[in-house]
Design a protein around this motif. Sequence first.
Motif, mmCIF file in Angstrom:
data_model
loop_
_atom_site.group_PDB
_atom_site.id
_atom_site.type_symbol
_atom_site.label_atom_id
_atom_site.label_comp_id
_atom_site.label_asym_id
_atom_site.label_seq_id
_atom_site.Cartn_x
_atom_site.Cartn_y
_atom_site.Cartn_z
ATOM 1 N N LEU A 142 35.956 18.746 47.498
ATOM 2 C CA LEU A 142 36.054 19.882 48.407
ATOM 3 C C LEU A 142 35.520 21.150 47.740
ATOM 4 O O LEU A 142 35.466 21.236 46.506
ATOM 5 C CB LEU A 142 37.517 20.106 48.809
ATOM 6 N N PRO A 143 35.121 22.146 48.537
ATOM 7 C CA PRO A 143 34.676 23.410 47.947
ATOM 8 C C PRO A 143 35.790 24.039 47.113
ATOM 9 O O PRO A 143 36.954 24.035 47.511
ATOM 10 C CB PRO A 143 34.342 24.278 49.162
ATOM 11 N N VAL A 144 35.434 24.561 45.943
ATOM 12 C CA VAL A 144 36.421 25.205 45.069
ATOM 13 C C VAL A 144 36.912 26.489 45.730
ATOM 14 O O VAL A 144 36.112 27.341 46.138
ATOM 15 C CB VAL A 144 35.806 25.517 43.689
ATOM 16 N N GLU A 145 38.222 26.633 45.817
ATOM 17 C CA GLU A 145 38.817 27.825 46.429
ATOM 18 C C GLU A 145 38.615 29.043 45.529
ATOM 19 O O GLU A 145 38.870 28.986 44.315
ATOM 20 C CB GLU A 145 40.310 27.602 46.646
ATOM 21 N N ILE A 146 38.151 30.132 46.101
ATOM 22 C CA ILE A 146 37.949 31.367 45.338
ATOM 23 C C ILE A 146 39.199 32.223 45.491
ATOM 24 O O ILE A 146 39.326 33.020 46.429
ATOM 25 C CB ILE A 146 36.702 32.136 45.833
ATOM 26 N N ASP A 147 40.159 32.063 44.610
ATOM 27 C CA ASP A 147 41.404 32.842 44.652
ATOM 28 C C ASP A 147 41.213 34.110 43.817
ATOM 29 O O ASP A 147 41.648 34.191 42.665
ATOM 30 C CB ASP A 147 42.593 32.013 44.191
ATOM 31 N N SER A 148 40.569 35.080 44.428
ATOM 32 C CA SER A 148 40.147 36.296 43.721
ATOM 33 C C SER A 148 41.316 37.061 43.110
ATOM 34 O O SER A 148 41.186 37.647 42.027
ATOM 35 C CB SER A 148 39.363 37.205 44.665
ATOM 36 N N GLY A 149 42.484 37.064 43.777
ATOM 37 C CA GLY A 149 43.642 37.785 43.252
ATOM 38 C C GLY A 149 44.074 37.248 41.899
ATOM 39 O O GLY A 149 44.315 38.017 40.951
ATOM 40 N N GLU A 150 44.157 35.924 41.788
ATOM 41 C CA GLU A 150 44.556 35.299 40.527
ATOM 42 C C GLU A 150 43.520 35.536 39.427
ATOM 43 O O GLU A 150 43.866 35.743 38.268
ATOM 44 C CB GLU A 150 44.765 33.794 40.720
ATOM 45 N N ILE A 151 42.259 35.501 39.811
ATOM 46 C CA ILE A 151 41.174 35.716 38.838
ATOM 47 C C ILE A 151 41.265 37.113 38.234
ATOM 48 O O ILE A 151 41.143 37.295 37.017
ATOM 49 C CB ILE A 151 39.803 35.508 39.511
ATOM 50 N N ARG A 152 41.484 38.103 39.080
ATOM 51 C CA ARG A 152 41.568 39.484 38.583
ATOM 52 C C ARG A 152 42.825 39.703 37.751
ATOM 53 O O ARG A 152 42.831 40.512 36.822
ATOM 54 C CB ARG A 152 41.501 40.462 39.758
ATOM 55 N N LYS A 153 43.912 39.003 38.075
ATOM 56 C CA LYS A 153 45.131 39.082 37.253
ATOM 57 C C LYS A 153 44.859 38.597 35.828
ATOM 58 O O LYS A 153 45.507 39.036 34.879
ATOM 59 C CB LYS A 153 46.250 38.238 37.869
ATOM 60 N N MET A 154 43.907 37.693 35.684
ATOM 61 C CA MET A 154 43.563 37.146 34.370
ATOM 62 C C MET A 154 42.592 38.058 33.613
ATOM 63 O O MET A 154 42.178 37.744 32.504
ATOM 64 C CB MET A 154 42.962 35.743 34.539
ATOM 65 N N GLY A 155 42.231 39.174 34.236
ATOM 66 C CA GLY A 155 41.386 40.157 33.556
ATOM 67 C C GLY A 155 39.907 39.860 33.613
ATOM 68 O O GLY A 155 39.130 40.394 32.804
ATOM 69 N N LEU A 156 39.475 39.033 34.555
ATOM 70 C CA LEU A 156 38.065 38.666 34.662
ATOM 71 C C LEU A 156 37.392 39.382 35.824
ATOM 72 O O LEU A 156 38.025 39.655 36.845
ATOM 73 C CB LEU A 156 37.905 37.154 34.865
ATOM 74 N N GLU A 157 36.131 39.656 35.650
ATOM 75 C CA GLU A 157 35.316 40.183 36.741
ATOM 76 C C GLU A 157 34.851 39.012 37.606
ATOM 77 O O GLU A 157 34.385 38.004 37.084
ATOM 78 C CB GLU A 157 34.104 40.937 36.177
ATOM 79 N N LEU A 158 35.005 39.147 38.898
ATOM 80 C CA LEU A 158 34.570 38.096 39.823
ATOM 81 C C LEU A 158 33.168 38.427 40.328
ATOM 82 O O LEU A 158 32.941 39.472 40.931
ATOM 83 C CB LEU A 158 35.542 37.993 40.994
ATOM 84 N N VAL A 159 32.225 37.523 40.068
ATOM 85 C CA VAL A 159 30.843 37.699 40.517
ATOM 86 C C VAL A 159 30.536 36.564 41.484
ATOM 87 O O VAL A 159 30.633 35.386 41.118
ATOM 88 C CB VAL A 159 29.850 37.660 39.336
ATOM 89 N N SER A 160 30.192 36.896 42.716
ATOM 90 C CA SER A 160 29.889 35.848 43.698
ATOM 91 C C SER A 160 28.488 36.052 44.257
ATOM 92 O O SER A 160 28.037 37.187 44.447
ATOM 93 C CB SER A 160 30.918 35.849 44.830
ATOM 94 N N SER A 161 27.812 34.945 44.508
ATOM 95 C CA SER A 161 26.445 34.995 45.011
ATOM 96 C C SER A 161 26.082 33.629 45.588
ATOM 97 O O SER A 161 26.768 32.633 45.326
ATOM 98 C CB SER A 161 25.486 35.358 43.874
ATOM 99 N N LYS A 162 25.018 33.590 46.362
ATOM 100 C CA LYS A 162 24.520 32.310 46.849
ATOM 101 C C LYS A 162 23.807 31.603 45.709
ATOM 102 O O LYS A 162 22.783 32.065 45.212
ATOM 103 C CB LYS A 162 23.551 32.507 48.023
#
Length: 472
Positions: free
Chosen positions: A390-410
Amino acid sequence: MKFLNSKVKMPKDAIWLVPGLRIKRWFALIVLGSVLAAIGITLLFKLEPIYFIVSTARKIFHIVPAELAGLVFIGLGAFIFIQAWKKTNFSMLDVSGTRKQSSMGENLYRKMKLNHGPKIVAIGGGTGLSTMLRGIKKITNNITAIVTVGDDGGSSGRLREEMGILPPGDIRNCIAALADDDDIVTQLFQYRFKTGEGLGGHSFGNLFITAMTAICGDMITAIKESSKVLLIRGKVIPATTDDMRLIARMEDGSYVKGESQIPESGKKIIELSCEPKVCTPSNDVIDAINSADLIILGPGSLYTSIIPNLLVDGISEAIQNAKAKKIYVCNIMTQPGETDNYSASDHIKAIFDHMIKSGAKADKPLIDAILINNQLPNNLAKKYEEKDSLPVEIDSGEIRKMGLELVSSKLIQDNKEGLVRHSPGRLAKSIYYWYKKSGKKASYSAKTDSLTETELQRVSENEENRKENTKI
């Protein structure tokens, strides 16, 4: 003949004076042409340079005998000329070795631009790493691919057991991906035999690397020589030369040994380890990480392509302490048997847990950002659902809690079949764009660190005004 067979050692540059090379006559013509051009320039500028040269020479000759000064000037001039001539020709020969059908000037310019590109270290394995390298090689020649050696299945597994070598499959894919051009030699390297007793299932490249290892005496040298055949950009290094075997501890407490067996167990992976417990990194691995401008983890199978590299002694700690920008490229789909129901943050957590277990510190940043695909084909192939992918879920809230920058693109490659494949070009462009943008952010931050509160407010106001003017 006696001269050539003599044991008298000559300076390396003296080889250019050996009769029969048809070099000295061209030297003479170049010198003559240079003298004529110099005379023309002096005439154009009303002989003033000649007067200056002559007057300077007279002053020198009053201090040093004319014969000695003349010999020194001739020797110095000849040495500088020969060195410059050699470097020019070697640069042209190096470029003419490429298989691209472009002009010499275009090739020289392309090589110059690529040689000045950032130092990129890509860590992983499988098809994910080789796919990314196909795009990255169009950005820079300064690439180091650090490749996992835990594979024990297919052609690589057979050669590993029968010949006692490191599994060559992932290494072969990376060499082919970094080849100067996708020509017949590259296709030959990737060719897989479909029939034949003992040959069926083997790729030509795997057999070639195996033969080179036997000839050269070690895998590292064999990889270097194989890389020369395909004129690759950058270099490929196995993470370790130890006989690394992967062991997975499952949720039910059982253990599964072997890279090819782990996804087949049907159980959730809790922790990955290896035998021997301490695997030594290959030569140049730590140096490459320390000197990198950009470090990329993935894409690829989380537990069998990426994390195995992080288990090698010193690699996780080196990544954490490196001054480079660091980004993880998340898989687009979950992988049955490895990352069932994993979200993007679950992938990162698994990486962080294993890095800390391998020597990295929990109180320091491990990577800077995660790159995730944000588009899927409308006709997503049903076979993914059938295989519980299945497509990997992008849980942006959890990612930012871990101190990472979220970069999304096609990041996917367009196709009519509804298949999900990374596009090498889109992947490389997205990574490089983030790298350049984050560099500018760091520069801006460094400049503002020393400003007073009033000055910072003024900078902020100016930035807001600039944005408003841009909108207008």
